[in-house]
Write an enzyme that holds these catalytic residues in place. Structure first.
Site, PDB file in Angstrom:
ATOM      1  CD  GLU A   1      22.413 -23.760  65.179  1.00  0.00           C
ATOM      2  OE1 GLU A   1      21.965 -24.484  65.976  1.00  0.00           O
ATOM      3  OE2 GLU A   1      22.559 -22.475  65.180  1.00  0.00           O
TER       4      GLU A   1
ATOM      5  CB  THR B   1      40.358 -19.702  51.888  1.00  0.00           C
ATOM      6  OG1 THR B   1      41.859 -19.722  51.059  1.00  0.00           O
ATOM      7  CG2 THR B   1      40.819 -19.179  53.284  1.00  0.00           C
TER       8      THR B   1
ATOM      9  CG  ASP C   1      46.145 -22.121  56.448  1.00  0.00           C
ATOM     10  OD1 ASP C   1      45.605 -22.099  55.362  1.00  0.00           O
ATOM     11  OD2 ASP C   1      46.279 -21.045  57.140  1.00  0.00           O
TER      12      ASP C   1
ATOM     13  CE1 TYR D   1      21.099 -20.734  62.259  1.00  0.00           C
ATOM     14  CE2 TYR D   1      19.068 -19.414  62.157  1.00  0.00           C
ATOM     15  CZ  TYR D   1      20.575 -19.584  62.698  1.00  0.00           C
ATOM     16  OH  TYR D   1      20.999 -18.428  63.131  1.00  0.00           O
TER      17      TYR D   1
ATOM     18  CE  LYS E   1      43.955 -16.410  50.700  1.00  0.00           C
ATOM     19  NZ  LYS E   1      43.146 -17.187  51.706  1.00  0.00           N
TER      20      LYS E   1
ATOM     21  NE  ARG F   1      36.021 -13.036  49.614  1.00  0.00           N
ATOM     22  CZ  ARG F   1      37.276 -12.927  49.879  1.00  0.00           C
ATOM     23  NH1 ARG F   1      37.918 -12.807  50.926  1.00  0.00           N
ATOM     24  NH2 ARG F   1      37.725 -12.514  48.392  1.00  0.00           N
TER      25      ARG F   1
HETATM   26  N1  DSN Z   1      44.240 -12.320  53.538  1.00  0.00           N
HETATM   27  C1  DSN Z   1      44.842 -13.288  52.997  1.00  0.00           C
HETATM   28  C2  DSN Z   1      45.804 -13.079  52.061  1.00  0.00           C
HETATM   29  O1  DSN Z   1      45.761 -12.068  51.187  1.00  0.00           O
HETATM   30  O2  DSN Z   1      46.783 -13.864  51.627  1.00  0.00           O
HETATM   31  C3  DSN Z   1      45.293 -14.283  53.955  1.00  0.00           C
HETATM   32  O3  DSN Z   1      44.389 -14.683  54.787  1.00  0.00           O
END
Ligand code: DSN
Length: 424
Positions: free
Chosen positions: A49, A219, A193, A47, A222, A228
């Site tokens: 925080e 994120t 974003d 933990y 990707k 993730r």
């Molecule tokens: N689910 C993602 C995508 O496939 O683009 C976006 O959050």
């Protein structure tokens, strides 16, 4: 202790699925072994925080060093002035930014979900559309590209407190400089974003949002090819541009507002095992190998888009600048839903997707979205993209022909069997 056979058999089945098929979901990728090792480490037990040096728990000296490494590598990667690496996901990152910058009922202006936008940019079924007043811009019917003059007109009519750019299915680069001018004209905060193209932006292949946008979220799993998770960054607008004041009248910097919007505003304990894996991925992204990877992702996408067009498919906006493309299947007389299913039976994974001005529901859709990040990680190059499009076309031209599906599937399985998930 005995291994949990039930769950580890399922994990092995998923590994085989990933190994034997063609992964074309534009938001997916294959993380390296060291990213996965960090995620599966003892750091999950801790933990922590708070932030490095300011925790609410003892025993944080080592996770402090882990999180500092992640923060410093991320700053270097994007040339950022300030970062927070704790958001559990992109949605959590966006929630924290909105909590920090907006009051309930404030107007936000985002890219229309049905034109390729994201749920957290104001969809009525998401917190962003429930807590705030969503308004939208989209692409033009004839060009299928965003017209920034029209965005300017929409912004001056709606007077948003926040303008959000970035998308899940938009294959063109963004004019962040123009959007910043539009935001400034309306005294709005500009949020980018960059979840989809962040890996390509990190290596300078696409325009740099940090030079123009107040806040940038992404994120990490990707095109960035990490675990993730989510991140928040600021570039040149590190200082609070809007003079938010505390009850005692002190000006709070935007960075402080964002930190406290992540914790305690929207999250509890950070996932230090995932933060360690983020640090590993940022380290990988800083290498020349990752530069070669991102260059290849875009080369592959361009060849793939051309191959689809040559076979008579309508690629939205007629091509791509990034890793992905959206294909309107109406000219091929098949819905997105039917295409996704038919391809799945041949071990080709795509997702059905609304196309701009779609006449079908989100559960059926007229289109499919494809991308090259995962296939490129497996080592596939331009010539392979043509072969992938040939397979897709064979299946979609004969969606009910089991024999063709089975032949394509067998050929793909044979092609992929010796290719590691993480080759490049
Ligand atoms: N689910 C993602 C995508 O496939 O683009 C976006 O959050």
């Amino acid at each position: 202790m005995n291994a949990d056979q039930e769950i580890f058999e399922l994990i092995e089945a998923e590994r085989k699925r990933q190994q034997s098929g063609l992964e074309l979901i534009a938001s997916e990728n294959f993380a390296s072994d060291q990213v996965m090792r960090a995620m599966g480490s003892v750091l999950t037990n801790k933990y922590a925080e708070g932030l490095p040096g300011k925790r609410y728990y003892g025993g944080c000296e080592i996770v402090d060093r882990v999180e500092d490494l992640a923060r410093n590598r991320l700053k270097t990667l994007f040339n950022a002035e300030w970062v927070n690496v704790q958001p559990h996901s992109g949605a959590q990152a966006n929630a924290a930014v909105m909590l920090a910058c907006l009051n309930p009922g404030d107007t936000i202006l985002g890219f229309d979900l049905s034109h390729g936008g994201h749920l957290t940019h104001g969809s009525p079924v998401n917190f962003s559309g429930k807590l705030y007043k969503p308004t939208f811009y989209g692409v033009e019917k004839d060009t299928e590209i965003i017209d920034y003059d029209r965005v300017e007109k929409t912004a001056s009519k709606e007077k948003p407190k926040m303008i959000i750019c970035g998308a899940s299915a938009y294959s063109r680069d963004w004019d962040y400089e123009r959007l910043r001018k539009i935001a400034d004209e309306n005294n709005a905060i500009l949020l980018a974003d960059i979840s989809h193209p962040s890996g390509l932006i990190a290596k300078g292949i696409l325009k740099d949002p940090l030079a123009h946008c107040h806040i940038v979220t992404s994120t990490t799993h990707k095109t960035l090819r990490g675990p993730r998770g989510g991140i928040i960054m600021m570039g040149s607008d590190f200082e609070n541009p809007f003079g938010h004041k505390t009850p005692k009248g002190q000006i709070k910097m935007m960075s402080q507002l964002l930190d406290s919007a992540v914790f305690p505003g929207t999250q509890g304990g950070p996932l230090e095992h995932v933060i360690a894996a983020k640090a590993v991925a940022f380290g990988e992204a800083l290498t020349d190998e990752f530069m070669h990877y991102t260059v290849q992702v875009v080369k592959n996408a361009k060849v793939m888009a051309t191959a689809f067009v040559e076979k008579g498919y309508h690629v939205i906006s007629n091509g791509t600048d990034n890793h992905s493309m959206l294909i309107d299947l109406r000219s091929k007389n098949i819905t997105g839903k039917a295409a996704e299913k038919a391809l799945e039976l041949a071990d080709v994974t795509v997702n059905k997707n609304m196309v701009p001005f779609d006449d079908k529901s989100p559960f059926v859709t007229s289109g499919m979205r494809v991308g090259t990040p995962a296939l490129t990680t497996r080592g596939l190059v331009e010539e392979d993209m043509k072969r992938v499009v040939d397979y897709i076309d064979k299946v979609l031209s004969n969606p009910d022909n089991e024999q063709i599906t089975n032949t394509v599937k067998a050929e793909i399985n044979d092609w992929m069997k010796d290719k590691p998930l993480f080759a490049q």
